[in-house]
Design a protein around this motif. Structure first.
Motif, PDB file in Angstrom:
ATOM      1  N   LEU A  59      40.098  43.088  26.459  1.00 19.99           N
ATOM      2  CA  LEU A  59      41.224  43.120  27.394  1.00 19.99           C
ATOM      3  C   LEU A  59      40.805  43.465  28.825  1.00 19.99           C
ATOM      4  N   PHE A  60      39.495  43.568  29.062  1.00 17.44           N
ATOM      5  CA  PHE A  60      38.988  44.007  30.361  1.00 17.44           C
ATOM      6  C   PHE A  60      39.480  43.101  31.489  1.00 17.44           C
ATOM      7  N   LYS A  61      40.013  43.711  32.534  1.00 15.22           N
ATOM      8  CA  LYS A  61      40.460  43.008  33.734  1.00 15.22           C
ATOM      9  C   LYS A  61      40.109  43.846  34.953  1.00 15.22           C
ATOM     10  N   MET A  62      39.836  43.166  36.063  1.00 12.44           N
ATOM     11  CA  MET A  62      39.639  43.868  37.318  1.00 12.44           C
ATOM     12  C   MET A  62      40.987  44.437  37.757  1.00 12.44           C
ATOM     13  N   GLN A  63      41.008  45.708  38.136  1.00 14.40           N
ATOM     14  CA  GLN A  63      42.232  46.369  38.580  1.00 14.40           C
ATOM     15  C   GLN A  63      42.570  45.950  40.010  1.00 14.40           C
ATOM     16  N   ASP A  64      43.843  46.018  40.354  1.00 17.23           N
ATOM     17  CA  ASP A  64      44.291  45.616  41.693  1.00 17.23           C
ATOM     18  C   ASP A  64      43.618  46.413  42.803  1.00 17.23           C
ATOM     19  N   ASP A  65      43.358  47.689  42.557  1.00 13.80           N
ATOM     20  CA  ASP A  65      42.794  48.557  43.595  1.00 13.80           C
ATOM     21  C   ASP A  65      41.267  48.656  43.542  1.00 13.80           C
ATOM     22  N   GLU A  66      40.631  47.819  42.750  1.00 17.96           N
ATOM     23  CA  GLU A  66      39.171  47.877  42.600  1.00 17.96           C
ATOM     24  C   GLU A  66      38.475  46.847  43.466  1.00 17.96           C
ATOM     25  N   ASP A  67      37.272  47.220  43.891  1.00 25.06           N
ATOM     26  CA  ASP A  67      36.398  46.208  44.464  1.00 25.06           C
ATOM     27  C   ASP A  67      35.406  45.795  43.373  1.00 25.06           C
ATOM     28  N   ILE A  68      34.563  44.828  43.672  1.00 21.32           N
ATOM     29  CA  ILE A  68      33.617  44.311  42.669  1.00 21.32           C
ATOM     30  C   ILE A  68      32.702  45.428  42.164  1.00 21.32           C
ATOM     31  N   GLY A  69      32.229  46.289  43.060  1.00 23.38           N
ATOM     32  CA  GLY A  69      31.338  47.377  42.655  1.00 23.38           C
ATOM     33  C   GLY A  69      31.990  48.323  41.661  1.00 23.38           C
ATOM     34  N   ALA A  70      33.227  48.725  41.945  1.00 21.61           N
ATOM     35  CA  ALA A  70      33.936  49.644  41.046  1.00 21.61           C
ATOM     36  C   ALA A  70      34.236  48.966  39.709  1.00 21.61           C
ATOM     37  N   MET A  71      34.636  47.704  39.765  1.00 20.54           N
ATOM     38  CA  MET A  71      34.917  46.966  38.535  1.00 20.54           C
ATOM     39  C   MET A  71      33.659  46.864  37.681  1.00 20.54           C
ATOM     40  N   PHE A  72      32.526  46.531  38.313  1.00 17.71           N
ATOM     41  CA  PHE A  72      31.289  46.362  37.564  1.00 17.71           C
ATOM     42  C   PHE A  72      30.807  47.697  37.001  1.00 17.71           C
TER      43      PHE A  72
END
Length: 143
Positions: A59-72
């Protein structure tokens, strides 16, 4: 071998906490049964944790308030937890998961990456570098 010798061998191979838990057992057989019960329970707990992490991975998704670094970073933490529990995926599966986790505004970039690269040979580092570069463009454009 006497049951006292077997008991000494078993007790010598366990931690103090495990010894306390089985200290009142009277034979090597009862100690063994107690240890098996404990470790089977641990295996059930590990499987439950693995199941939860697998669900989070799926179910992993990038959060609205995340940048690529935080998501990764969040993704790597999830993957590390799976590895500890002996559950792992291929790099290709990770690449696909990250591409599918991106928000809709990334759709043109995802298509460009899919068309330009052999995703089975793409490293996570190359993908993240590419996405970070695109993120800078998006921010500069005000997206």
């Amino acid at each position: 071998m006497s049951h006292h010798r077997v008991k000494d061998i078993i007790v010598g191979a366990i931690t103090h906490d495990e010894y306390v838990r089985i200290g009142d057992k009277t034979s090597a057989k009862t100690i063994y049964d107690s240890l098996i019960s404990t470790f089977d329970g641990n295996e059930q707990v590990q499987e439950a944790k693995a199941g939860l992490l697998i669900q989070q991975y799926e179910l992993f998704k990038m959060q609205d308030d995340e940048d690529i670094g935080a998501m990764f970073s969040r993704f790597q933490t999830l993957v590390s937890g799976l590895k500890v529990l002996k559950k792992s995926y291929t790099t290709y599966a990770h690449v696909l998961k990250i591409l599918r986790s991106l928000p809709q505004q990334w759709r043109p970039k995802i298509i460009a990456i899919e068309e330009a690269k052999d995703l089975k040979k793409l490293s996570l580092e190359a993908l993240i570098s590419n996405l970070k570069s695109h993120e800078m463009v998006l921010k500069a454009d005000g997206a």
